[in-house]
Design a protein around this motif. Sequence first.
Motif, PDB file in Angstrom:
ATOM      1  N   UNK A 142       0.869   7.821   7.394  1.00 18.33           N
ATOM      2  CA  UNK A 142      -0.548   8.093   7.172  1.00 18.33           C
ATOM      3  C   UNK A 142      -1.399   6.842   7.276  1.00 18.33           C
ATOM      4  N   UNK A 143      -0.904   5.748   6.727  1.00 16.36           N
ATOM      5  CA  UNK A 143      -1.654   4.491   6.715  1.00 16.36           C
ATOM      6  C   UNK A 143      -1.854   3.922   8.120  1.00 16.36           C
TER       7      UNK A 143
ATOM      8  N   UNK B 243       0.818  -1.208   0.000  1.00 18.76           N
ATOM      9  CA  UNK B 243       0.000   0.000   0.000  1.00 18.76           C
ATOM     10  C   UNK B 243       0.855   1.261   0.000  1.00 18.76           C
ATOM     11  N   UNK B 244       2.125   1.123   0.353  1.00 17.25           N
ATOM     12  CA  UNK B 244       3.014   2.281   0.418  1.00 17.25           C
ATOM     13  C   UNK B 244       3.764   2.530  -0.889  1.00 17.25           C
TER      14      UNK B 244
ATOM     15  N   UNK C 248      -0.393  11.807   2.122  1.00 14.51           N
ATOM     16  CA  UNK C 248       0.538  12.195   3.196  1.00 14.51           C
ATOM     17  C   UNK C 248       1.976  12.414   2.723  1.00 14.51           C
ATOM     18  N   UNK C 249       2.244  12.160   1.436  1.00 15.68           N
ATOM     19  CA  UNK C 249       3.613  12.262   0.921  1.00 15.68           C
ATOM     20  C   UNK C 249       3.852  13.495   0.057  1.00 15.68           C
TER      21      UNK C 249
ATOM     22  N   UNK D 230      -5.355   5.800   6.012  1.00 12.79           N
ATOM     23  CA  UNK D 230      -4.971   6.992   5.261  1.00 12.79           C
ATOM     24  C   UNK D 230      -6.120   7.976   5.051  1.00 12.79           C
ATOM     25  N   UNK D 231      -7.337   7.527   4.726  1.00  7.71           N
ATOM     26  CA  UNK D 231      -8.444   8.485   4.555  1.00  7.71           C
ATOM     27  C   UNK D 231      -8.658   9.339   5.810  1.00  7.71           C
ATOM     28  N   UNK D 232      -8.589   8.708   6.977  1.00  8.57           N
ATOM     29  CA  UNK D 232      -8.760   9.447   8.231  1.00  8.57           C
ATOM     30  C   UNK D 232      -7.591  10.402   8.458  1.00  8.57           C
TER      31      UNK D 232
END
Length: 364
Positions: free
Chosen positions: A214-215, A174-175, A245-246, A221-223
Amino acid sequence: MVALSLKSMVKSMFGFSAISTNKAAVSVLVIASALLVSQVQAATNSSHHRTKKAHATKSSAHKSKAHVSKTAHAKLSKKSKHKVLAAKASKQHAAQLAEDTRPSAGDIAGLKHIDALALASNVAFVVDQDSSKVLFEKNAEVSLPIASITKLMTSLVVVEAKQDLNEMIEITNEDLDKEKGTGSRLAIGAKLSRADLLHIALMSSENRAASALGRSYPGGLPAFVAAMNAKAKQLGMNDTSYVDSSGLSSKNVASARDLVKLINAAYQYPLIREYSTDSKYAVNPKGKQLLEYGTTNKLVASSDWNIGLQKTGYIAEAGRCLVMQAIIEGRAVVMVFLDSKGKYSRLADAGRIKKWITAMHPEG
């Protein structure tokens, strides 16, 4: 007949014919045969010696030729390697030049390029941190992509959420960068503490580290992105919006005026100041090899600068970006440079501002 022949042979070989018996003839014949065999053997040995010598010379010639060939091949390989490296460097330079000349969001918006200090950045905003007095301004109200300047807000949300900095976080699929396709030194499966991820995200702009931060936020991540935008609103950053977040997305945007507010908020946290201004740091991902990171801003290691907080950023849509808090002539100054052309132009712009402030000595 035989005796006559023997006599003739003896006579021709020894110069006399005094052989009276067959026994004597046989003896002489044996001696003659031995001498003949000896001569033949000597001739044969001489022939073998010449043949062996010829073979040795030929072998030596082959070896010499092989050595020359091997040496020439090595030189050719080395030369070819240099050519390949030179071609690769040239290709990278051309690619970098193409990126730097690619129209950015600021170019498309038709921002003015000329200013009194001839800065390379399309956007510049310099403020006295204590009095909030504007010292220099250029397109400061325009909202543009901010690239990895985003990571300052990422760090602010993490620190204010008081998440456990010692918690181990694993890098996952996911990253991966699905936006720009960039790589990372953090392999899938690497595990680092939240503190280490925060450190290299701020100092080295490590994208997978920022993604993992963020994850791993409660709600994912959405939150986390929602928290970023909520914090921006709280700070009065009305021209700002975040989607990751990046900062890899060009949809992460802000104005220079807004970024001064972010810098001032982030500056309140010693951890953010420390991590962002560190020049080198090594991490040891669980189960992986030690990784050494360096800063993306070489000014932090310069004795000519006293920097309290900084962050760089770059994507093609944003150009080269830089935000800093620094002490100049005893004065705390916040500076923002967005959409600069050329790899070192943003640093040069910071130098121009520093020189200008030093020469002008403006009062607070």
